[in-house]
Design an enzyme around this catalytic site. Structure first.
Site, PDB file in Angstrom:
ATOM      1  N   LYS A 110       0.842  -1.199   0.000  1.00 21.49           N
ATOM      2  CA  LYS A 110       0.000   0.000   0.000  1.00 21.49           C
ATOM      3  C   LYS A 110       0.875   1.246   0.000  1.00 21.49           C
ATOM      4  O   LYS A 110       0.631   2.206  -0.734  1.00 21.49           O
ATOM      5  CB  LYS A 110      -0.922   0.000   1.239  1.00 21.49           C
ATOM      6  CG  LYS A 110      -2.026  -1.038   1.131  1.00 21.49           C
ATOM      7  CD  LYS A 110      -2.730  -1.283   2.463  1.00 21.49           C
ATOM      8  CE  LYS A 110      -3.723  -2.431   2.321  1.00 21.49           C
ATOM      9  NZ  LYS A 110      -4.326  -2.854   3.577  1.00 21.49           N
ATOM     10  N   ASP A 122     -10.795   3.019   4.120  1.00 22.43           N
ATOM     11  CA  ASP A 122     -11.050   1.571   4.003  1.00 22.43           C
ATOM     12  C   ASP A 122     -12.545   1.302   3.817  1.00 22.43           C
ATOM     13  O   ASP A 122     -12.941   0.226   3.395  1.00 22.43           O
ATOM     14  CB  ASP A 122     -10.575   0.855   5.278  1.00 22.43           C
ATOM     15  CG  ASP A 122      -9.460  -0.134   4.988  1.00 22.43           C
ATOM     16  OD1 ASP A 122      -9.219  -0.421   3.809  1.00 22.43           O
ATOM     17  OD2 ASP A 122      -8.844  -0.610   5.960  1.00 22.43           O
ATOM     18  N   GLN A 172      -4.583  -1.473   9.877  1.00 25.21           N
ATOM     19  CA  GLN A 172      -4.450  -2.787   9.248  1.00 25.21           C
ATOM     20  C   GLN A 172      -4.996  -3.880  10.178  1.00 25.21           C
ATOM     21  O   GLN A 172      -4.618  -3.968  11.342  1.00 25.21           O
ATOM     22  CB  GLN A 172      -2.970  -3.050   8.918  1.00 25.21           C
ATOM     23  CG  GLN A 172      -2.706  -4.352   8.190  1.00 25.21           C
ATOM     24  CD  GLN A 172      -3.313  -4.394   6.788  1.00 25.21           C
ATOM     25  OE1 GLN A 172      -3.254  -3.436   6.042  1.00 25.21           O
ATOM     26  NE2 GLN A 172      -3.919  -5.527   6.441  1.00 25.21           N
TER      27      GLN A 172
END
Ligand code: NAD
Length: 300
Positions: A52, A119, A96
């Site tokens: 990412k 997200d 995460q």
């Protein structure tokens, strides 16, 4: 022979489009910034986070990875997320997953400011999605939708059967496909672990999406001829012939399903690369909203 839907190539095309938008933002003095928080030593998470970070930098964005030991306290993490929420250089915040078991995942995710929830897991984002309003869309489901659309595969009037009802894939994808409009307008069936005789549903599907987390679960005898198959699964299976001792495979048994399918995503190289591209898209959109550029990014 089925069309092999190339997620790697499609994700590259999307990143190229985003790079242009980032350049325009930078001309206005705004560099889209992504803040990623990684807790502990989960090997797969470390790989995802560094991918990412690299993808964000490649298109000219700022990216910061904040690493914490696995015994970090909830209080410290909450404080860290609050700082990210108030930092004007940060347009997107990502925590995460999975987190170590002592940390309350849902609670911490909800601390992320809804306007930086790139997200797309915050209840506000999911509420907007369900209502068909603009907002951050969860990256993997959005990636599936964009991938099909860019291959000219319409979902309008089609029966889409999604296997899996998780909050990050199955449920939001069902909501995306059942909305009105382009890339949607589908009739959606969601199957899960309590669905009896799963194959009776998957055999009716024009499009099957597998998001189960079970290697090669969907087999050729479970789908009809001409079906479009999207394999979201990423599973490691032991393979002594591989130097790593394992190989990656999806939730679809590719060799028995592909001959019956009209189009199919491979694993790896299908949905996976799209997830990161959509994360970048959400972050660019978040930065654009600060400049008065509004409206969702059209990636179809
Ligand atoms: P999850 O474990 O949260 O959910 C799995 C779902 O599958 C559940 O809803 C469950 O009801 C259903 N299921 C389990 N066994 C079943 C059975 N026998 N029959 C029918 N349904 C069954 O998993 P998830 O987070 O949704 O992830 C699913 C898969 O997708 C995993 O392999 C994961 O690694 C992968 N994934 C990939 C990406 C990507 O970027 N490509 C992103 C997220 C998840």
């Amino acid at each position: 022979m089925a069309i092999i839907i190339d997620g790697k190539k499609t994700a590259q095309e999307i990143r190229a489009k985003l790079k242009i938008r980032v350049e325009k933002l930078r001309e206005k003095g705004i560099t889209p910034g992504l803040s990623v928080t990684l807790v502990g030593e989960n090997a797969a998470s470390k790989v995802y986070v560094s991918s990412k970070d690299a993808a964000a930098r490649e298109i000219g964005m700022s990216s910061w990875t904040h690493k914490f030991p696995s015994d970090v306290s909830e209080i410290e993490l909450r404080e860290h997320l609050r700082c990210q929420n108030s930092d004007p250089a940060v347009h997107g915040i990502l925590l995460q997953l999975p987190l170590p078991s002592h940390l309350p995942e849902e609670h911490l995710l909800n601390l992320i400011a809804a306007e930086k929830d790139v997200d797309g897991f915050h209840p506000v984002s999911l509420g907007n999605l369900m209502l068909g309003r603009p907002g951050f869309k969860p990256c993997t489901p959005w990636g599936v939708q964009v991938l099909l659309n860019r291959y000219g595969i319409s979902t309008r009037g089609k029966h889409v059967v999604i296997v899996g009802r998780s909050n990050i894939v199955g449920k939001p994808l069902a909501n995306l496909f059942m909305q009105k409009g382009e890339g949607a307008d589908a009739t959606v069936t969601v199957c899960h672990s309590a669905t009896p005789d799963l194959a009776q549903f998957t055999r009716q599907a024009d499009i099957v999406v597998a998001a189960i987390g079970c290697a090669e679960f969907i087999r050729g005898d479970m789908v009809k001829d001409g079906v479009v198959v999207v394999d979201v699964g990423i599973n490691r299976v032991e393979d002594s012939s591989s130097p790593k001792g394992y190989r990656l495979c999806g939730d679809v048994h590719f060799s028995s399903v592909e001959p019956k399918a009209s189009a199919i995503t491979p694993v790896p190289g299908g949905v996976g690369p799209m997830t990161i591209a959509m994360l970048l898209a959400n972050t660019v959109w978040s930065a654009e909203s600060k400049t008065g550029i509004s409206g969702p990014i059209d990636l179809f």
